[in-house]
Motif scaffolding. Structure first.
Motif, PDB file in Angstrom:
ATOM      1  N   ILE A 151       0.823  -1.222   0.000  1.00  0.00           N
ATOM      2  CA  ILE A 151       0.000   0.000   0.000  1.00  0.00           C
ATOM      3  C   ILE A 151       0.852   1.266   0.000  1.00  0.00           C
ATOM      4  N   MET A 152       0.566   2.159  -0.916  1.00  0.00           N
ATOM      5  CA  MET A 152       1.146   3.502  -0.903  1.00  0.00           C
ATOM      6  C   MET A 152       0.022   4.516  -0.791  1.00  0.00           C
ATOM      7  N   VAL A 153       0.090   5.352   0.226  1.00  0.00           N
ATOM      8  CA  VAL A 153      -0.885   6.428   0.395  1.00  0.00           C
ATOM      9  C   VAL A 153      -0.331   7.691  -0.266  1.00  0.00           C
ATOM     10  N   GLY A 154      -1.187   8.439  -0.930  1.00  0.00           N
ATOM     11  CA  GLY A 154      -0.722   9.659  -1.590  1.00  0.00           C
ATOM     12  C   GLY A 154      -1.790  10.735  -1.640  1.00  0.00           C
ATOM     13  N   GLU A 155      -1.422  11.853  -2.250  1.00  0.00           N
ATOM     14  CA  GLU A 155      -2.262  13.048  -2.286  1.00  0.00           C
ATOM     15  C   GLU A 155      -3.376  12.865  -3.322  1.00  0.00           C
ATOM     16  N   GLY A 156      -4.320  12.001  -3.014  1.00  0.00           N
ATOM     17  CA  GLY A 156      -5.380  11.670  -3.962  1.00  0.00           C
ATOM     18  C   GLY A 156      -4.852  10.772  -5.064  1.00  0.00           C
ATOM     19  N   ILE A 157      -5.777  10.158  -5.800  1.00  0.00           N
ATOM     20  CA  ILE A 157      -5.339   9.354  -6.947  1.00  0.00           C
ATOM     21  C   ILE A 157      -4.592  10.249  -7.934  1.00  0.00           C
ATOM     22  N   ASP A 158      -5.019  11.499  -8.082  1.00  0.00           N
ATOM     23  CA  ASP A 158      -4.314  12.414  -8.995  1.00  0.00           C
ATOM     24  C   ASP A 158      -2.822  12.476  -8.680  1.00  0.00           C
ATOM     25  N   GLY A 159      -2.503  12.625  -7.407  1.00  0.00           N
ATOM     26  CA  GLY A 159      -1.097  12.686  -7.012  1.00  0.00           C
ATOM     27  C   GLY A 159      -0.375  11.385  -7.317  1.00  0.00           C
ATOM     28  N   LEU A 160      -1.024  10.268  -7.007  1.00  0.00           N
ATOM     29  CA  LEU A 160      -0.409   8.953  -7.236  1.00  0.00           C
ATOM     30  C   LEU A 160      -0.236   8.676  -8.730  1.00  0.00           C
ATOM     31  N   LEU A 161      -1.203   9.109  -9.538  1.00  0.00           N
ATOM     32  CA  LEU A 161      -1.067   8.950 -10.998  1.00  0.00           C
ATOM     33  C   LEU A 161       0.184   9.678 -11.488  1.00  0.00           C
ATOM     34  N   GLY A 162       0.391  10.881 -10.968  1.00  0.00           N
ATOM     35  CA  GLY A 162       1.573  11.649 -11.366  1.00  0.00           C
ATOM     36  C   GLY A 162       2.859  10.915 -11.011  1.00  0.00           C
ATOM     37  N   GLU A 168      -9.723   2.163  -9.576  1.00  0.00           N
ATOM     38  CA  GLU A 168     -10.970   1.703  -8.951  1.00  0.00           C
ATOM     39  C   GLU A 168     -11.545   2.790  -8.018  1.00  0.00           C
ATOM     40  N   ALA A 169     -11.456   4.039  -8.464  1.00  0.00           N
ATOM     41  CA  ALA A 169     -11.898   5.169  -7.624  1.00  0.00           C
ATOM     42  C   ALA A 169     -13.345   5.007  -7.150  1.00  0.00           C
ATOM     43  N   ASP A 214       0.452  -9.511  -7.404  1.00  0.00           N
ATOM     44  CA  ASP A 214       0.451  -9.701  -8.849  1.00  0.00           C
ATOM     45  C   ASP A 214       1.153  -8.505  -9.489  1.00  0.00           C
ATOM     46  N   THR A 215       2.245  -8.769 -10.196  1.00  0.00           N
ATOM     47  CA  THR A 215       3.059  -7.660 -10.719  1.00  0.00           C
ATOM     48  C   THR A 215       2.523  -7.116 -12.044  1.00  0.00           C
ATOM     49  N   ARG A 216       1.413  -7.661 -12.522  1.00  0.00           N
ATOM     50  CA  ARG A 216       0.904  -7.191 -13.811  1.00  0.00           C
ATOM     51  C   ARG A 216       0.092  -5.902 -13.710  1.00  0.00           C
ATOM     52  N   LEU A 217      -0.279  -5.541 -12.492  1.00  0.00           N
ATOM     53  CA  LEU A 217      -1.141  -4.357 -12.367  1.00  0.00           C
ATOM     54  C   LEU A 217      -0.907  -3.608 -11.063  1.00  0.00           C
ATOM     55  N   ILE A 218      -1.354  -2.363 -11.069  1.00  0.00           N
ATOM     56  CA  ILE A 218      -1.439  -1.559  -9.862  1.00  0.00           C
ATOM     57  C   ILE A 218      -2.860  -1.006  -9.797  1.00  0.00           C
ATOM     58  N   ARG A 219      -3.466  -1.105  -8.622  1.00  0.00           N
ATOM     59  CA  ARG A 219      -4.841  -0.606  -8.450  1.00  0.00           C
ATOM     60  C   ARG A 219      -4.812   0.693  -7.653  1.00  0.00           C
ATOM     61  N   MET A 220      -5.725   1.586  -7.942  1.00  0.00           N
ATOM     62  CA  MET A 220      -5.809   2.824  -7.178  1.00  0.00           C
ATOM     63  C   MET A 220      -7.205   2.986  -6.582  1.00  0.00           C
ATOM     64  N   ARG A 221      -7.230   3.428  -5.352  1.00  0.00           N
ATOM     65  CA  ARG A 221      -8.466   3.668  -4.600  1.00  0.00           C
ATOM     66  C   ARG A 221      -8.418   5.064  -3.992  1.00  0.00           C
ATOM     67  N   THR A 222      -9.540   5.518  -3.493  1.00  0.00           N
ATOM     68  CA  THR A 222      -9.573   6.888  -2.985  1.00  0.00           C
ATOM     69  C   THR A 222     -10.587   7.067  -1.866  1.00  0.00           C
ATOM     70  N   PHE A 223     -10.347   8.095  -1.050  1.00  0.00           N
ATOM     71  CA  PHE A 223     -11.322   8.533  -0.063  1.00  0.00           C
ATOM     72  C   PHE A 223     -12.169   9.689  -0.599  1.00  0.00           C
ATOM     73  N   GLY A 275     -12.074  16.877  -0.890  1.00  0.00           N
ATOM     74  CA  GLY A 275     -11.250  18.031  -0.550  1.00  0.00           C
ATOM     75  C   GLY A 275     -10.092  17.721   0.375  1.00  0.00           C
ATOM     76  N   ALA A 276     -10.032  16.477   0.878  1.00  0.00           N
ATOM     77  CA  ALA A 276      -8.951  16.116   1.806  1.00  0.00           C
ATOM     78  C   ALA A 276      -7.700  15.652   1.073  1.00  0.00           C
ATOM     79  N   ARG A 277      -7.854  15.091  -0.105  1.00  0.00           N
ATOM     80  CA  ARG A 277      -6.758  14.569  -0.930  1.00  0.00           C
ATOM     81  C   ARG A 277      -6.086  13.363  -0.272  1.00  0.00           C
ATOM     82  N   VAL A 278      -6.805  12.253  -0.265  1.00  0.00           N
ATOM     83  CA  VAL A 278      -6.237  10.996   0.214  1.00  0.00           C
ATOM     84  C   VAL A 278      -6.615   9.885  -0.747  1.00  0.00           C
TER      85      VAL A 278
END
Lengths: 370, 370
Positions: A87-98, A194-195, A212-221, A229-232
């Motif tokens: 698990i990596m937590v970041g500044e919203g999925i937008d931040g993690l996408l970057g 998977e927002a 599984d190394t074939r993919l990375i999934r992203m989730r959000t609060f 507005g919290a960016r998690v």
């Protein structure tokens, strides 16, 4: 000097904004919107316990947040039954996408997505000099087969798939995505956004091993948990890929109150269930409103509904503009043929009834100007 | 596949962390620190009005923040008597440093900073493949003349100067920086980090025209304004450079409550004056504590004080480790000769007296292990 010596890449980038914010539109209109239904925000809001946790943490905001997001990652690991190393937590999925795009994409590298899918992902790809290839939607669904075939054809390093989809609200069964992975080129990573998955029917989340190394999934609060507005946000992937984020991320980038709020939100699954029930009701009501106006609501597994305005993008844009004039903030898809629709966020009755009141007039206005 | 196809640059980067957080150390120790004096946080905290604004905004956190940071930029423009076009708000100075480096630095481009200055800046430079050249401090001050001379020598695109300095707390008069700008190579941008400038004597802020294209200044709500955990910083520069951030920044990256908190903090200058008086008192008390232990406190224009432990870095590290064992979180400079010091954040009496109690024992312990 007149200009700094920008990189060739920076010089080549347009000064684009993926989305204009509703506040910008409000300033232009000179008045606030009556209903804010355009940004896929969750008007039902977060758990009262999350609000309380953020309020408590606000008094301690003199402290930086924990750069390891330790407590939240522990709680997410327990919730998803996997290791914090996944698990990596970041500044919203937008931040993690970057961050993910930065790790993988050099100028000229190829990336595949669907034509009209999430613009902020495209923004990051362009921002790192990636070359974006798109495949059209198929029957208003992102097209698994074509996406993965295109990835092979262009030698893509990364392919983007949102499930459920934004902006159409359509979805694939998670098992179908897993089956399709057999056709993903072996040197291409699937970015599975998977927002909205908490809003979707059981079986929509891809049932994959976190290692599984074939993919990375992203989730959000930001969506079902109501904390846009919290960016998690957080990523789920094999430990090596998760660890790679530490090479580039802004380690102290998380807001401390947001960390506390996300933890409390996760721990209040009753509230989540309550909100999901409200979203189901709201989706149904949006469907009725569409029906009553002779329009067709698309089936949705998200907290918004795309309404087919029955004509082309020019007509949909007229409906949208008229709604905005009437104080209802909505958005629409960017690409054909999805842009025959307008997109309405789920919300409480008050907001939806404001939309219901405005829509007939917006349609009259849109038809008049044809 | 086993690994995604990372960029050559990403593959070359170490999985470094600019700083270990105090929470990580607390988890290792199994107990919380008595005093948190290591991260240049402002223990006096933000304006009660800022806390209230964040608490109120927490209830509305379902909305994304305004991507234009319009209200905050308007208020900052009025505060600094310049145009909103001269201001970019971002996710702390750390976030803005990352964006600026990204705009200017391609692999192989050269950058100049002082040996032992802010590590997070270096992290971003390395992260974009920049080649970092350093010049030593001179009498515990960043050396303007050598920095700008080195920039010319290596053809630097960017030179970093913090005024006041972190970690030493020393400072230059703003007028001296302006005068030195005449010696900055015409194709090199000065990044002037003024994170601590509100804590400094009058005349420390560089008196430059906001449209001067030779430099960009950075400010923050993390230090004097006491909101480190909120992540709000801003850059002041000519409009073209400010606009360039829009090409790469995370437009919806700001926490909505943090935006509201920063606005309220800015509007409560009485609280800021109160905190600055407290910081002055605390600096004096830290000086006394150093004196009483036969050590020398460095003059400081910041919310922290570097204490010269009178020997080398090995001894200072022993003092630091002993303090941490005793429950006092402090940090120390990274490079010689500054790393003969330990660095203590200003705080209320309770925290400083905990430090005062621990220091004699820490010194005994450090001397014993020699």
């Amino acid at each position: 000097m007149t200009d700094p010596r920008y990189t060739p890449l920076a010089l080549s980038l347009p000064a684009t904004v993926p989305f204009v914010g509703p506040e910008t539109q409000e300033r232009a209109r000179g008045t606030a919107f009556t209903a804010r239904l355009g940004a896929n925000e969750n008007i039902f809001g977060p758990s009262p316990r999350a609000i309380e946790a953020m309020q408590t943490a606000s008094a301690d905001i003199w402290m930086y947040g924990d750069p390891e997001n330790h407590e939240l990652r522990q709680a997410l690991a327990a919730h998803h039954d996997l290791s914090p190393d996944n698990i990596m937590v970041g500044e919203g999925i937008d931040g993690l996408l970057g961050y993910l795009v930065r790790l993988l994409i050099s100028p000229g590298d190829t990336v595949v997505t669907s034509l009209g899918a999430y613009p902020t992902f495209n923004y990051h790809v362009s921002g790192y000099g990636g070359v974006l290839h798109t495949v059209p939607y198929k029957d208003d669904h992102e097209d698994l087969t074509s996406l993965f075939a295109k990835a092979g054809e262009v030698g893509a390093k990364l392919v983007y798939l949102a499930n459920p989809d934004n902006p159409m609200g359509s979805w694939h069964r998670g098992a179908d995505i897993v089956a399709a992975l057999d056709h993903l080129p072996s040197d291409c990573l699937l970015l599975l956004d998977e927002a909205y998955v908490e809003c979707a029917p059981k079986g929509t989340a891809a049932p994959v091993d976190a290692n599984d190394t074939r993919l990375i999934r992203m989730r959000t609060f930001s969506k079902a948990y109501g904390m846009a507005g919290a960016r998690v946000g957080y990523a789920l992937a094999a430990p090596d890929l998760i660890a790679a984020f530490n090479k580039v991320r802004n380690h102290f980038g998380m807001n401390r109150a947001a960390q506390a709020g996300a933890l409390a939100a996760l721990q209040d699954q009753d509230w989540l269930a309550h909100v999901l029930a409200e979203i189901t009701t709201a989706r149904r009501r949006i469907g009725e409103i569409a029906d009553q106006n002779g329009l067709k609501a698309q089936p949705s597994a998200t907290n918004f509904v795309a309404i087919d305005c029955g004509q082309d993008s020019i007509f949909a844009k007229r409906v949208l503009d008229a709604l905005i004039d009437l104080g209802i903030f909505v958005r629409m898809p960017f690409a054909a043929p999805q842009n025959r629709c307008i997109r309405i966020s789920c919300g409480p009755s008050k907001d939806l009834e404001a939309f219901a009141s405005a829509l007939p007039q917006a349609l009259i206005s849109a038809r008049k100007t044809q």
